[in-house]
Structure formats: structure tokens, C-alpha cells
Design an enzyme around this catalytic site. Structure first.
Site, short mmCIF file in Angstrom:
data_model
loop_
_atom_site.label_atom_id
_atom_site.label_comp_id
_atom_site.label_asym_id
_atom_site.label_seq_id
_atom_site.Cartn_x
_atom_site.Cartn_y
_atom_site.Cartn_z
N GLU A 11 28.54 37.02 37.27
CA GLU A 11 29.44 37.34 38.39
C GLU A 11 29.47 38.84 38.66
OE1 GLU A 11 33.51 37.97 38.16
OE2 GLU A 11 33.71 37.40 36.06
N LYS A 60 36.95 42.07 46.68
CA LYS A 60 36.85 40.99 45.70
C LYS A 60 36.79 39.68 46.48
CE LYS A 60 40.10 38.89 42.42
NZ LYS A 60 41.39 39.10 41.72
N VAL A 79 34.74 34.50 39.69
CA VAL A 79 34.21 33.32 39.00
C VAL A 79 34.13 32.15 39.98
CG1 VAL A 79 34.73 31.59 37.22
CG2 VAL A 79 34.98 34.04 36.71
N ASP A 127 50.88 31.34 42.00
CA ASP A 127 49.65 32.10 41.78
C ASP A 127 48.79 31.44 40.71
OD1 ASP A 127 47.61 33.91 41.60
OD2 ASP A 127 48.88 35.66 41.24
N SER A 177 44.64 30.93 39.98
CA SER A 177 43.33 31.37 40.44
C SER A 177 42.53 30.22 41.03
CB SER A 177 42.55 31.97 39.27
OG SER A 177 41.25 32.31 39.70
N ALA A 178 41.81 30.52 42.12
CA ALA A 178 40.87 29.54 42.68
C ALA A 178 39.72 29.27 41.72
CB ALA A 178 40.34 30.04 44.02
N ASP A 179 39.61 30.06 40.65
CA ASP A 179 38.57 29.77 39.65
C ASP A 179 38.67 28.33 39.17
OD1 ASP A 179 37.94 32.45 39.85
OD2 ASP A 179 38.41 32.95 37.75
N LYS A 201 42.73 35.40 29.57
CA LYS A 201 43.53 36.49 29.01
C LYS A 201 44.97 36.07 28.85
CE LYS A 201 40.93 40.48 30.22
NZ LYS A 201 40.03 40.47 31.37
N1 PSU Z 1 39.65 37.74 34.16
C1 PSU Z 1 39.09 38.67 33.38
N2 PSU Z 1 38.26 39.61 33.92
C2 PSU Z 1 37.94 39.59 35.25
C3 PSU Z 1 38.52 38.57 36.04
C4 PSU Z 1 39.36 37.68 35.47
O1 PSU Z 1 39.34 38.67 32.19
O2 PSU Z 1 37.18 40.44 35.72
C5 PSU Z 1 38.13 38.47 37.48
C6 PSU Z 1 37.10 37.34 37.62
O3 PSU Z 1 36.19 37.68 38.62
C7 PSU Z 1 37.95 36.17 38.06
C8 PSU Z 1 38.98 36.85 38.93
O4 PSU Z 1 37.23 35.20 38.77
O5 PSU Z 1 39.26 38.08 38.25
C9 PSU Z 1 40.23 36.03 39.08
O6 PSU Z 1 41.06 36.64 39.99
P1 PSU Z 1 42.32 35.86 40.58
O7 PSU Z 1 43.27 35.73 39.43
O8 PSU Z 1 42.83 36.74 41.66
O9 PSU Z 1 41.80 34.55 41.06
MN MN Z 2 45.77 34.78 42.45
#
Ligand code: PSU
Ligand code: MN
Length: 319
Positions: A37, A97, A117, A149, A151-153, A170
Site C-alpha cells: 500500500e 489519502k 488498505v 468511525d 475504517s473502510a478497510d 494498533k
Molecule cells: N494503521 C497503521 N498504519 C497506517 C494506517 C493504518 O497502523 O498507515 C493507514 C492504512 O493505510 C489504513 C488507513 O488503511 O490508515 C486507515 O485509515 P482510516 O482509519 O481513516 O480508514
Molecule cells: Mn475513519
């Protein structure tokens, strides 16, 4: 009809995505390929270490006989596999991003973005790259029952058919809620030689998962099983750092508490939360969290390379 200026300036939108020659050849020959990524490079690691890291992750794969496919959107076009210039751009340019929902907008605007991701797994899946290495997954944020909130991951992974190697999520996130959501989304979660789900900088989280896998051949067989069932979900492989390499837990807890307070005080929300916390934690830990972060990413890239080799071998044996 006469084109307006606006229309003539719009970039041509002729491609859904572009696979580099090197990656396309490897895929066509059934050789191992691993997706990487770009948000971790552009927003997760500080300059100039991020460029070194991006190059190092690719080199680890090449040394193992695996083709790297770093994924990012450059000038509106999602790229599966970057050349040196592309890698430099994701490390040095200020790019947005980009999650899955941003892809069509970047396309329309001809803009660039570093893929999360979610977006990386989506694009990898579309291009036929089945293994993906990252650092940590996004997940359910603390307080998500108020903020929504998540993540879309998680939802993107559920649809991608891609096996993602990460060191868990994390501890800035709500780990048990994240595991619950992965269960709801029917995403298989396996620990690499452990049933203790790692929490990124720490090798454990205290939360147990049901399954551990012993080697990369076994993971390839899980992927095969998924395909045989016609089950399109991705697979999460949780790969903890060896305990002797993890961040000192007391220091970790102290820095995280400070980071939450700072995020609160700064009023950050939405997609800015993860980059804010990560940047703050690197500063506050005097760079120690960064060293652990890099060890984690290397460890995941190595394991993903092994899985891609096993996957390629399993499929050529079957052919
Ligand atoms: N978690 C990490 N390091 C990162 C990210 C997440 O430990 O760099 C990044 C990844 O690209 C992940 C994104 O897909 O943050 C998730 O962001 P959000 O919570 O806004 O979906
Ligand atoms: Mn988010």
C-alpha cells in the site's frame, strides 16, 4: 456540440487501472506477486525515511523472488506496480489519502492519491494480485458507537478476495470491536503461529482469535479452500513481531495516552485521526515507535512474500 473549456481540459478516462509490465508478466506466468500500500508511505511514515522504506519493502520481495506491486493512484489512474519515479512520487508529493470511494473522483480529476488498505486491497483484487502486505489494518475506532468511525478497510477487505498480512491493529483502535466486525463480515482471521491477536507495536493484545496457522503452505491452503467455496472474502493474517522486538509496553501506554489527549485537544476527526495519531506518536516516542513500525512492516513483507511463493507453488502443482 462545442466542447466547453471545462470539457476539453478534462483528462481522458479510458482505463480502470494500469498494471505495470513487470507485474502483468508475473501474474500471467503464475509467479508470486505481493501488493504493497502507499498510504503507509505517504501518511504513515515521516520523510525521508518513507522513501527508503518503500524501496526496501520492494527489495525484500525481489530478493525472495517475488514481484512487488506497490499500488497508488497517479494522475487519475490507479497503478498496480510502480516504477522508481512512481515510488518517489508517493514518498515525496503531498497526496491525498485515498480510500475506495475516492477512486472515481481522482479519476475524474486526474488527481493522485496514496491508497489505504481498503483501496489497495480493492485494486489488488481487481488486478488478480492475491497477497498484500501492510503494517497495521484500520479498524473500529474507540468511541465508534458515538462517531460511527470504522475504517473502510474492514468492509473493503471483506469483498476483496485478497490475503492481507498485518501486525493486527494498533491499540489506538478498539481491538475487540474490530475483531467482532471481522466476524460479522465473515472475514477469516488467522494468527501466524499464535492465537493472541497482536496490537501492532506490541506482540500481543490480550484478545484471542480462534485459529493459528503454522506455515505459509497452510495459509495458501486456506486461500485455496476459500476459492473452492466460492467465498470472496479476503483473509487476515495476523503476524506479531517477535516479543524481543516489540515496543516497551510501559512506554507504549504512556505515549498513547498522551496522543489521545492531543488528538482531543486538536479536535481532529474523520480520516485525519489515524495520520494525526501516528505522527504524534513518532514525535512523542523520540522515533522509537518508528523503528518498531519499520520492523513490523519488514516482517509482514517477508511473510507475505512467503505466502505468495506458497500460493504460486500450490497453483502450479495443481496445473
Ligand atoms: N494503521 C497503521 N498504519 C497506517 C494506517 C493504518 O497502523 O498507515 C493507514 C492504512 O493505510 C489504513 C488507513 O488503511 O490508515 C486507515 O485509515 P482510516 O482509519 O481513516 O480508514
Ligand atoms: Mn475513519
Amino acid at each position: 456540440m462545442a466542447a466547453t473549456n471545462h470539457q476539453t481540459e478534462a483528462p481522458a478516462q479510458t482505463e480502470a487501472f494500469r498494471v505495470s509490465d513487470e507485474v502483468a508478466e508475473a501474474l500471467a506466468a503464475g509467479r508470486p506477486v505481493v501488493a504493497l500500500e502507499s498510504t503507509i508511505i505517504s501518511h504513515g511514515l515521516p520523510r525521508p525515511r518513507n522513501l527508503e522504506a518503500a524501496r526496501e519493502f520492494e527489495a525484500i520481495l525481489r530478493d525472495a523472488g517475488v514481484t512487488p506491486a506497490t499500488i497508488a493512484v497517479l494522475d487519475g489512474i490507479p497503478r498496480i506496480g510502480l516504477d522508481d519515479e512512481g515510488v518517489r512520487r508517493i514518498a515525496e508529493e503531498d497526496m491525498t489519502k485515498a480510500s475506495v470511494r475516492d477512486l472515481p473522483i481522482l479519476s475524474a480529476k486526474g488527481a493522485s492519491g496514496a491508497t489505504t488498505v481498503a483501496a489497495t486491497a480493492y485494486l489488488a483484487g481487481r488486478a488478480g494480485v492475491r497477497v498484500f502486505a501492510t503494517g497495521g489494518l484500520g479498524g473500529v475506532h474507540r468511541g465508534a458507537s458515538d462517531t460511527f468511525d470504522e475504517s473502510a478497510d474492514l468492509s473493503a477487505l471483506a469483498l476483496s478476495g485478497v490475503t492481507v498480512v498485518s501486525a493486527g491493529v494498533k491499540s489506538v483502535l478498539d481491538i475487540p470491536a474490530t475483531l467482532e466486525r471481522l466476524e460479522t463480515l465473515s472475514v477469516p482471521v488467522v494468527g501466524y503461529r499464535t492465537t493472541d491477536f497482536p496490537s501492532f507495536w506490541l506482540s500481543t493484545s490480550g484478545y484471542t482469535i480462534d485459529w493459528s496457522v503454522e506455515d505459509t503452505d497452510e495459509i495458501a491452503r486456506v486461500m485455496r479452500g476459500q476459492d473452492l467455496l466460492g467465498h470472496g472474502q479476503g483473509i487476515v493474517v495476523a503476524n506479531p513481531l517477535p516479543a524481543e522486538l516489540q515496543w516497551d509496553p510501559a512506554e507504549h501506554d504512556r505515549v498513547l495516552a498522551t496522543a489521545f489527549a492531543a488528538a482531543d485537544a486538536a479536535g481532529v476527526s474523520g480520516k485525519a485521526v489515524t495520520p494525526f495519531l501516528l505522527g504524534f506518536i513518532v514525535e512523542e516516542s523520540g522515533g522509537r515507535s518508528l523503528e518498531v513500525n519499520l520492523d513490523i512492516a519488514r516482517n509482514n513483507v517477508r511473510l507475505a512474500g512467503g505466502i505468495a511463493l506458497s500460493w504460486s507453488a500450490l497453483n502450479s502443482a495443481a496445473a
